[in-house]
Design an enzyme around this catalytic site. Structure first.
Site, PDB file in Angstrom:
ATOM      1  N   LYS A  69     108.478  75.726  62.594  1.00 38.26           N
ATOM      2  CA  LYS A  69     110.020  75.683  63.408  1.00 38.26           C
ATOM      3  C   LYS A  69     110.322  74.594  63.051  1.00 38.26           C
ATOM      4  CE  LYS A  69     109.071  77.745  68.022  1.00 38.26           C
ATOM      5  NZ  LYS A  69     109.108  77.987  69.185  1.00 38.26           N
TER       6      LYS A  69
ATOM      7  N   LYS B 176     106.397  87.886  60.877  1.00 36.24           N
ATOM      8  CA  LYS B 176     106.385  88.662  62.078  1.00 36.24           C
ATOM      9  C   LYS B 176     107.427  88.619  62.851  1.00 36.24           C
ATOM     10  CE  LYS B 176     106.231  84.639  65.309  1.00 36.24           C
ATOM     11  NZ  LYS B 176     105.505  84.571  66.465  1.00 36.24           N
TER      12      LYS B 176
ATOM     13  N   LYS C   2     110.462  87.515  69.336  1.00 38.85           N
ATOM     14  CA  LYS C   2     111.737  87.599  70.122  1.00 38.85           C
ATOM     15  C   LYS C   2     112.595  86.889  69.967  1.00 38.85           C
ATOM     16  CE  LYS C   2     109.019  84.562  73.428  1.00 38.85           C
ATOM     17  NZ  LYS C   2     108.831  83.741  72.525  1.00 38.85           N
TER      18      LYS C   2
END
Ligand code: TYM
Length: 340
Positions: A119, A201, A204
């Site tokens: 992140k 991955k 969302k």
């Protein structure tokens, strides 16, 4: 269940950050197991809004998404009479215990967290202290409820290991205070990959919406996204296909949705073309998501119903959490506060 009734079942707890669109990866890796395990456990399911603000969110969107995610937990089959569902920010004990656990978490440990590293690269302009200390908040979420089992996808394994270390450290420094929780990471579907970039991955909050299936995507969008999913240069399915990142991912999703072993799925599609697999997978997804979306629409129309479930859930959660927090204060040596 009567209000604040204490339960005798072991405790299962999990949560999802209200960012982006609740996606197929979240369902396959986590929510599906919440639903399947709810008979044997007392389930505590949170929408973790405090976690979501480690990345900038638009207030109106965050508000809507929190309600939408909670409604999707219900639509997926979580029974609100047997479990509790709530929004993390409605239970202030999470932030309080997180502060305390920050004092039992080493910077060396936080530096090793891969989610923080990922992140930090993605949100270079906003590497804030919350993003860094996030695992201590997650540990607080879990330890507040004396949780037995935490069903999550593979990407949360490292955070769960740190939670266990923090709990053991506190217990050893004082005396047994927290239950040391076990992770539950499913054998199949613990890491569903992006549809376009099979190296990463399915997320969302991906900026490219072709990378994920939202649980609220309409049938034509689902079919289009599956049709476009990356495969490889071969054309038909063989026993090796499971090792091909894109095709293996589609086979895994199919096997989980149909409750079939991966070997059975490979046999079923043996010698068929990739487009046969994609068509059948899209059909299976639409057949699964249509009733889910109908239930979701009904719940979203009854705002009072959802609010009541979240209010009841938060009330029960505050009761359970305050018991642990009082114990923690006592162990630490804080002077008991007078009654308000
Ligand atoms: P989050 O919001 O990123 O993801 C929610 C859940 O979905 C799983 N998941 C996946 N599983 C399989 N394949 C994928 N592609 C995939 N993407 C996501 C995640 O593993 C997770 O189980 N820190 C957590 C939220 C959290 C939490 C908690 C979880 C906060 N407090 C306490 C359990 C217990 C997170 O960011 O999940």
């Amino acid at each position: 269940m009567t209000e604040l009734q204490t339960n005798t079942k072991p405790i299962l707890l999990s949560g999802i950050q209200p960012s982006g669109h609740l996606a197929l990866g979240n369902y396959v890796g986590a929510m599906r197991n919440w639903v399947n395990m709810q008979e044997d456990y007392f389930g505590i399911f949170m929408v973790v809004d405090l976690h979501a603000i480690t990345v900038r969110q638009k207030p109106a969107e965050l508000r809507q998404r929190c309600l939408s995610f909670a409604a999707q937990y219900l639509a997926a089959g979580i029974d609100p009479d047997q479990n509790i569902i709530f929004l993390q920010s409605h239970v202030p004990q999470h932030a309080e215990l997180a502060w305390i656990l920050n004092c039992f978490t080493y910077m060396g440990e936080l530096n090793r967290m891969t989610q923080f590293k990922d992140k930090s690269l993605r949100y270079e302009e906003n590497i804030n202290a919350g993003l860094y200390a996030y695992p201590a908040l997650m540990a607080a979420d879990i330890l507040l409820y004396q949780t037995d089992l935490v069903p999550v996808g593979a990407d949360q394994k490292q955070h769960l290991e740190l939670t266990r270390d923090i709990a053991a450290r506190f217990n050893n420094t004082y005396s047994p205070t927290f239950k040391v929780p076990e992770p539950f990471i499913p054998e199949a579907g613990a890491r569903i990959m992006s549809l376009q970039d099979t190296e990463k991955k399915m997320s969302k909050s991906d900026s490219n919406e072709n990378n994920y299936i939202s649980l609220l995507d309409p049938p034509d969008v689902i079919r289009r996204k599956i049709r476009r999913a990356v495969t490889d240069s071969a054309t038909e399915i063989t026993s090796d296909s499971i090792h091909s990142p894109g095709v293996g991912n589609l086979l895994t999703i199919y096997s989980v949705l149909n409750n079939q072993s991966i070997d059975d799925v490979v046999n079923h599609f043996s010698s068929q073309s990739y487009s046969d697999l994609k068509n059948e997978l899209a059909d299976a997804l639409v057949a699964f998501l249509e009733p889910f979306q109908n239930r979701y629409d009904t719940i979203m129309k009854e705002k009072g119903y959802l609010t009541k479930i979240l209010d009841d859930g938060a009330k029960r959660a505050r009761y359970m959490a305050s018991k642990t927090l009082t114990k923690v204060h006592r162990k630490l040596g804080f002077v008991p506060a007078g009654r308000p």
